[in-house]
Design an enzyme around this catalytic site. Structure first.
Site, PDB file in Angstrom:
ATOM      1  N   LYS A  34       0.848  -1.192   0.000  1.00 33.27           N
ATOM      2  CA  LYS A  34       0.000   0.000   0.000  1.00 33.27           C
ATOM      3  C   LYS A  34       0.885   1.244   0.000  1.00 33.27           C
ATOM      4  O   LYS A  34       1.885   1.305   0.725  1.00 33.27           O
ATOM      5  CB  LYS A  34      -0.895  -0.025   1.234  1.00 33.27           C
ATOM      6  N   SER A 111      -9.442   1.231   2.436  1.00 36.56           N
ATOM      7  CA  SER A 111      -8.569   2.006   1.559  1.00 36.56           C
ATOM      8  C   SER A 111      -7.376   1.185   1.049  1.00 36.56           C
ATOM      9  O   SER A 111      -6.558   1.699   0.285  1.00 36.56           O
ATOM     10  CB  SER A 111      -8.036   3.230   2.327  1.00 36.56           C
ATOM     11  N   SER A 135     -10.053  -0.949   6.770  1.00 35.95           N
ATOM     12  CA  SER A 135      -9.460  -0.830   5.442  1.00 35.95           C
ATOM     13  C   SER A 135      -8.763  -2.080   4.925  1.00 35.95           C
ATOM     14  O   SER A 135      -8.351  -2.115   3.760  1.00 35.95           O
ATOM     15  CB  SER A 135      -8.475   0.352   5.407  1.00 35.95           C
TER      16      SER A 135
END
Length: 380
Positions: A34, A111, A135
């Site tokens: 990420k 996310s 997330s």
């Protein structure tokens, strides 16, 4: 999808972006990281082009990245996130929404959206992400993946761009529980509170009822098959309000100085959240912090040495126009582990209509490795 900028910000071909630095239980694994974690020689983009343009080149790997490399994994690339990880839909106003390979036409969930899509599409074997308000668990459920939010603070967060430190955790996703557990061997400490033999599973009708019937039925079926016993555990909207207020206050404390005159660089949804964050005064933030502390004590006391089974999300992956409407009900579910600082493993289930969903196992603080093993048994 290899060149899809909604999924990857940096992905060299042929790869990897970073070769392993050692050998171990992760030999052969490829990691979609990420774009919040420091990777030496790269910038942290945080899903926002203005932030990326001003970001320095990182000199060292984030702690979690370094551990994975030392255990034999390679970094496939840096995968997209929603701006500053402050959303759950997967939509990024600048780069678009990563596709959902398991549910085409539906959102990917955020996310940790880019890394999750990379794993679901077979472009990486594991995803390294973060879970503040869900997330990791949300994209895991929407895309039929395994995912874990560890006990808060169990995995070092050095080199990670924070959002709300009281709730931020380093998490990861994989297509199977064995791979998920091998990452746990590398990233997790020994359990400080191992689950007792035969630790009882419990399930609450009130929490199940927060989900749509198709998700409720799929999660309830897994709970019944695992022998979960009923428990009286009603959702408490005041808890979610405290979570969201403290999260917002901390997000502004972390990013407010930079964003103060750059709010126009944010997409509308994330900008709205930061506008709310900017308005929170010290007294409101401290009241929320006190409410969160009370909720954490209450949740841990109520759970004891048991494992709670609940839906990872309130719905299957919504279509884009339905995404924001599903967010509040989902956060009533995800905030239980977040407020409690507890480990949570999302186990893939399939609805009667054939869409992926997630059953979440929430265990006592410090039971992460045992919870992963239990999740594997429950899913057999």
């Amino acid at each position: 999808m290899a060149s899809d900028l909604s999924v990857w910000r940096v992905r060299p071909e042929p790869g990897p972006l970073v070769a392993p630095t050692g050998s171990g239980v992760l030999d052969g694994e490829t990691v979609a990281v990420k774009d919040l974690f420091a990777v030496a020689g790269e910038r942290v983009g945080a899903g926002n082009p203005a932030w990326l343009a001003a970001a320095p080149v990182e000199e060292e790997h984030a702690d979690a990245v370094a551990r994975l490399l030392a255990a034999g994994a390679a970094v496939a690339g840096l995968a997209q996130t929603e701006e500053f990880a402050y959303s759950l839909t997967g939509a990024n106003a600048h780069h678009g929404t990563p596709p959902n390979p398991r549910a085409p036409g539906r959102i990917s969930g955020g996310s940790t959206s880019g890394p999750a899509t990379a794993v679901a599409a077979g472009q990486a074997s594991v995803a390294l992400g973060t879970d503040t308000g869900g997330s990791v668990r949300v994209p895991a459920a929407y895309q039929g993946l395994w995912g874990i939010r560890p006990t808060h603070g169990a995995v070092p967060a050095g080199g990670l761009l924070p959002l709300a430190p009281s709730f931020d955790t380093v998490g990861w996703l994989a297509r199977d529980v064995g791979t998920l557990a091998r990452l746990g061997e590398v990233l997790l400490p020994a359990d400080s509170a191992p689950l007792p033999d035969g630790a009882p599973l419990v399930v609450s009708d009130a929490l199940l009822d927060l989900a749509t019937p198709e998700v409720r039925d799929a999660v309830g079926q897994l709970a019944r098959a695992a022998g979960a016993q009923p428990i009286d555990w009603a959702p408490e909207p005041a808890w979610l309000a405290a979570f969201q207020t403290l999260q917002a206050a901390e997000a502004w404390a972390v990013h407010g100085a930079w964003l103060a005159d750059r709010m126009d660089t944010l997409g509308p949804a994330v900008r709205g959240r930061f506008e709310r964050a900017r308005s929170i005064g010290a007294a409101e933030a401290e009241a929320a912090r006190a409410d969160v502390a009370r909720a954490r004590a209450r949740i841990r006391d109520r759970l004891g040495e048991r494992v709670l089974v609940l839906p990872s999300t309130a719905t299957v992956a919504p279509r884009p126009e339905e995404a924001e409407a599903a967010r509040e009900a989902t956060m009533l579910l995800t905030c239980v582990a977040g407020l409690g600082g507890l480990p949570a493993v999302s186990v893939p289930v399939t609805t009667a209509g054939g869409l992926p969903a997630g059953a979440c196992l929430v265990g006592p603080a410090g039971s992460d490795r045992a919870l992963l093993a239990l999740a594997g048994r429950v899913a057999e």
